[in-house]
Write an enzyme that holds these catalytic residues in place. Structure first.
Site, mmCIF file in Angstrom:
data_model
loop_
_atom_site.group_PDB
_atom_site.id
_atom_site.type_symbol
_atom_site.label_atom_id
_atom_site.label_comp_id
_atom_site.label_asym_id
_atom_site.label_seq_id
_atom_site.Cartn_x
_atom_site.Cartn_y
_atom_site.Cartn_z
ATOM 1 N N HIS A 146 -3.471 4.256 -2.475
ATOM 2 C CA HIS A 146 -4.439 3.367 -1.827
ATOM 3 C C HIS A 146 -5.088 4.075 -0.625
ATOM 4 C CE1 HIS A 146 -1.569 0.179 -3.490
ATOM 5 N NE2 HIS A 146 -2.714 -0.159 -4.031
ATOM 6 N N VAL A 162 -3.232 9.707 -7.437
ATOM 7 C CA VAL A 162 -2.298 10.370 -6.518
ATOM 8 C C VAL A 162 -0.893 10.227 -7.102
ATOM 9 C CG1 VAL A 162 -1.331 10.392 -4.178
ATOM 10 C CG2 VAL A 162 -3.771 9.914 -4.527
ATOM 11 N N GLU A 164 0.280 5.919 -0.717
ATOM 12 C CA GLU A 164 -0.679 7.012 -0.491
ATOM 13 C C GLU A 164 -1.868 6.973 -1.462
ATOM 14 O OE1 GLU A 164 -1.242 9.629 1.718
ATOM 15 O OE2 GLU A 164 0.128 8.472 2.955
ATOM 16 N N GLN A 195 -5.800 -12.425 -12.625
ATOM 17 C CA GLN A 195 -5.611 -11.265 -13.492
ATOM 18 C C GLN A 195 -4.181 -11.116 -14.012
ATOM 19 O OE1 GLN A 195 -6.876 -8.522 -10.260
ATOM 20 N NE2 GLN A 195 -5.272 -7.157 -11.010
ATOM 21 N N ARG A 206 4.283 -1.005 -8.093
ATOM 22 C CA ARG A 206 5.406 -1.478 -8.924
ATOM 23 C C ARG A 206 6.544 -0.462 -9.005
ATOM 24 N NH1 ARG A 206 0.931 -3.982 -12.061
ATOM 25 N NH2 ARG A 206 1.304 -6.220 -12.061
ATOM 26 N N GLN A 254 -10.108 -0.327 -15.755
ATOM 27 C CA GLN A 254 -10.652 -1.240 -14.745
ATOM 28 C C GLN A 254 -11.935 -0.656 -14.150
ATOM 29 O OE1 GLN A 254 -8.245 -3.272 -11.537
ATOM 30 N NE2 GLN A 254 -8.820 -1.454 -10.403
ATOM 31 N N LEU A 295 0.809 -1.219 0.000
ATOM 32 C CA LEU A 295 0.000 0.000 0.000
ATOM 33 C C LEU A 295 0.843 1.272 0.000
ATOM 34 C CD1 LEU A 295 -2.745 -1.106 2.561
ATOM 35 C CD2 LEU A 295 -2.749 -1.331 0.062
HETATM 36 P P1 AMP Z 1 -3.828 -2.229 -6.823
HETATM 37 O O1 AMP Z 1 -3.390 -2.561 -5.434
HETATM 38 O O2 AMP Z 1 -2.734 -1.777 -7.717
HETATM 39 O O3 AMP Z 1 -4.704 -3.304 -7.423
HETATM 40 O O4 AMP Z 1 -4.769 -0.968 -6.687
HETATM 41 C C1 AMP Z 1 -5.889 -0.975 -5.818
HETATM 42 C C2 AMP Z 1 -6.701 0.271 -6.057
HETATM 43 O O5 AMP Z 1 -5.890 1.416 -5.791
HETATM 44 C C3 AMP Z 1 -7.187 0.418 -7.509
HETATM 45 O O6 AMP Z 1 -8.501 0.941 -7.501
HETATM 46 C C4 AMP Z 1 -6.202 1.405 -8.093
HETATM 47 O O7 AMP Z 1 -6.731 2.147 -9.162
HETATM 48 C C5 AMP Z 1 -5.949 2.293 -6.891
HETATM 49 N N1 AMP Z 1 -4.691 3.024 -7.052
HETATM 50 C C6 AMP Z 1 -3.466 2.497 -7.311
HETATM 51 N N2 AMP Z 1 -2.556 3.492 -7.453
HETATM 52 C C7 AMP Z 1 -3.238 4.651 -7.300
HETATM 53 C C8 AMP Z 1 -2.852 6.022 -7.359
HETATM 54 N N3 AMP Z 1 -1.612 6.402 -7.609
HETATM 55 N N4 AMP Z 1 -3.809 6.949 -7.152
HETATM 56 C C9 AMP Z 1 -5.105 6.581 -6.911
HETATM 57 N N5 AMP Z 1 -5.517 5.305 -6.843
HETATM 58 C C10 AMP Z 1 -4.592 4.351 -7.045
#
Ligand code: AMP
Length: 288
Positions: free
Chosen positions: A36, A175, A34, A60, A186, A152, A32
């Protein structure tokens, strides 16, 4: 904060809350940051109860993707979520969530076909399937998603509407780090040089947005060429660079003028070293 490992248990807990309170869900794959946490904060403004799921969803990931290498930082994630006042973390094991006999998949056609859907066959089927399971297991009233994964978000909106899933989806803006790079789990894979090269992504997106404001005549072909040239001047390898309408996510023809497109948005996927990075930005008057 409770840590819950089975769909039955999270369902029971959520139903107890739902007698008198709304429940919001934030689906994540952990590691996680900022970005998230901005979703968690939005969830907490929407509902008194907040569940965060942490599940690296094997469905996925393609066969040559980074499933086994995906960062897993569960203890640290839980500490962050506890601080945010999250009520429960739902973290099933892959075996619990997908038992041996598991055989169902959710396919959302059209919106899944372009952009990341082209380069990652089966990806959105995996996303839609896991999210439907998460929505049903948690019985949440709201689920919060980031515009970072804009496609998504649109695919899941379609699924929820088509299948009458009783949940409201809410999107949060991307963000970014102070230098503009979109936060991503990543990013931690990037070497200093790869990270430096990756800064061309937000810079080229922002330049495209500014260019559209200055010239009404700009076409899709002209604008994507500028972005591609800027990205190609670095060590980044372009997977796609497309402009679509937010409504159908179909890449627009080169000769189309940006101002003729309803809710235009620019999407980019690149590789910096071995790390795949995606970003997007609205080219419209409003939008982020
Ligand atoms: P993930 O853990 O990458 O599957 O992301 C979980 C959720 O967090 C998804 O809805 C992503 O779109 C969101 N998310 C990931 N990175 C960001 C970011 N930089 N700003 C806003 N939401 C994000």
């Amino acid at each position: 904060m409770k840590v819950i490992g089975t769909p039955e248990e999270v369902h029971k807990e959520s139903l107890r809350w739902k007698h008198s309170e709304y429940v919001a869900l934030v689906p994540t794959m952990g590691a996680l940051h900022e970005g998230h946490l901005s979703l968690v904060r939005r969830a907490k403004r929407l509902a008194p109860r907040c569940i965060v799921s942490i599940f690296v969803n094997p469905l996925q990931f393609g066969p040559n993707e980074d499933l086994s290498k995906y960062p897993r930082t569960f203890e640290e994630d839980c500490r962050k979520l506890e601080k945010e006042g999250v009520d429960a973390v739902f973290a099933p094991s892959p075996e619990t969530f997908y038992p041996a006999a598991f055989a169902s998949k959710v396919n959302v056609s059209h919106l899944s076909e372009h952009l990341c859907g082209r380069s990652r066959p089966g990806h959105f089927e995996g996303v839609a399937t896991v999210c439907l399971k998460l929505f049903l297991s948690t019985a949440a009233d709201f689920a919060i998603f980031g515009e970072k994964d804009f496609q998504q978000w649109r695919v899941l909106q379609r699924m929820v509407s088509d299948l009458n899933v009783p949940i409201r989806l809410v999107a949060q803006p991307i963000v970014r780090e102070t230098d503009g790079l979109a936060m991503s789990s990543r990013n931690r894979y990037l070497s200093a040089d790869e990270r430096q090269a990756a800064l061309a992504i937000p810079a080229s997106l922002q330049a495209a947005r500014d260019a559209v404001k200055l010239s009404e005549a700009l076409t899709v072909g002209e604008l994507t060429k500028t972005v591609r040239d800027r990205l190609s001047a670095t060590a980044l390898r372009i997977e796609y660079c497309d402009i679509t309408s937010e409504t159908d996510l179909v890449p627009q023809a080169a000769e189309r003028r940006i101002i003729e497109i309803e809710k235009p948005r620019l999407f980019v996927a690149v590789k910096s070293g071995a790390t795949r990075l995606i970003d997007n930005m609205s080219l419209g008057k409003e939008g982020t």
